[in-house]
Scaffold this motif. Structure first.
Motif, PDB file in Angstrom:
ATOM      1  N   THR A  35       0.853  -1.188   0.000  1.00  0.00           N
ATOM      2  CA  THR A  35       0.000   0.000   0.000  1.00  0.00           C
ATOM      3  C   THR A  35       0.889   1.238   0.000  1.00  0.00           C
ATOM      4  OG1 THR A  35      -0.093   0.028   2.420  1.00  0.00           O
ATOM      5  CG2 THR A  35      -1.862  -1.152   1.271  1.00  0.00           C
ATOM      6  N   PRO A  36       0.387   2.338  -0.521  1.00  0.00           N
ATOM      7  CA  PRO A  36       1.185   3.571  -0.535  1.00  0.00           C
ATOM      8  C   PRO A  36       1.536   4.021   0.891  1.00  0.00           C
ATOM      9  CG  PRO A  36      -0.741   3.794  -1.945  1.00  0.00           C
ATOM     10  CD  PRO A  36      -0.901   2.518  -1.180  1.00  0.00           C
ATOM     11  N   ASP A  37       2.711   4.576   1.050  1.00  0.00           N
ATOM     12  CA  ASP A  37       3.171   5.111   2.317  1.00  0.00           C
ATOM     13  C   ASP A  37       3.240   6.628   2.167  1.00  0.00           C
ATOM     14  OD1 ASP A  37       4.848   6.174   4.371  1.00  0.00           O
ATOM     15  OD2 ASP A  37       5.733   4.204   4.669  1.00  0.00           O
ATOM     16  N   GLU A  38       2.404   7.331   2.921  1.00  0.00           N
ATOM     17  CA  GLU A  38       2.314   8.785   2.806  1.00  0.00           C
ATOM     18  C   GLU A  38       3.669   9.464   3.000  1.00  0.00           C
ATOM     19  OE1 GLU A  38       0.440  12.396   5.387  1.00  0.00           O
ATOM     20  OE2 GLU A  38      -0.796  10.607   5.156  1.00  0.00           O
ATOM     21  N   ALA A  39       4.467   8.964   3.925  1.00  0.00           N
ATOM     22  CA  ALA A  39       5.777   9.570   4.184  1.00  0.00           C
ATOM     23  C   ALA A  39       6.686   9.434   2.970  1.00  0.00           C
ATOM     24  CB  ALA A  39       6.422   8.933   5.411  1.00  0.00           C
ATOM     25  N   LEU A  40       6.664   8.284   2.322  1.00  0.00           N
ATOM     26  CA  LEU A  40       7.493   8.097   1.130  1.00  0.00           C
ATOM     27  C   LEU A  40       6.939   8.878  -0.058  1.00  0.00           C
ATOM     28  CD1 LEU A  40       8.438   4.321   1.359  1.00  0.00           C
ATOM     29  CD2 LEU A  40       9.798   6.318   1.985  1.00  0.00           C
TER      30      LEU A  40
END
Length: 156
Positions: A35-40
């Motif tokens: 899943t997408p990682d907001e921090a990255l």
């Protein structure tokens, strides 16, 4: 930037602390994603915010290279700090001019990841007395110090 090196002061505990942060940062960058990682995602904002298809195509074409560059930069910084793992008296790190941009990119990227995790969207939007923000502020201090040292080297 050409020639010279920056002599960057570090307390032993700072060197060991930064090594741990770098190891965590590389592990985060290198981990498979389901899943997408907001921090990255904050490290690589959309190039085309008004065109999702173009943004996705650009991301697919550049993401791996960007991550590889960030990992390489982080490893360069970590290599410069390795003596802190065994030398409690270490206090100066020589940063070759050729490595300075990688140091700046790495510390900035780690600070962005922390900002995302802590919910900071502007530098002035956190309580400096809240200990949860200590590492974020310390990375900012380290970035500022590197820039000041580079400016002094340029003046010489």
């Amino acid at each position: 930037m050409t020639g010279g090196a920056l002599s960057v002061p570090f307390a032993s505990i700072e060197g060991r602390h930064l090594i741990a942060l770098l190891d965590d940062f590389v592990a985060l960058l290198d981990a498979p994603r389901e899943t997408p990682d907001e921090a990255l995602e904050r490290l690589a904002p959309d190039a085309y915010p008004d065109d999702p298809a173009a943004a996705e195509e650009y991301r697919r074409g550049t993401r791996d290279d960007l991550v590889d560059q960030r990992i390489s930069d982080a490893r360069t910084v970590r290599t410069a700090l390795e003596r802190f793992e065994t030398d409690a008296g270490a206090d100066i790190v020589e940063v070759p001019r050729a490595d300075l941009d990688g140091w700046l990119r790495t510390l900035s990227a780690m600070r962005l990841v922390l900002a995302s995790r802590l919910g900071i969207d502007r530098d002035d939007r956190h309580d400096p007395d809240d200990p949860r923000f200590g590492t974020y502020d310390w990375l900012g201090y380290r970035l500022e110090l590197l820039v000041q040292l580079a400016d002094r080297l340029d003046e010489e």
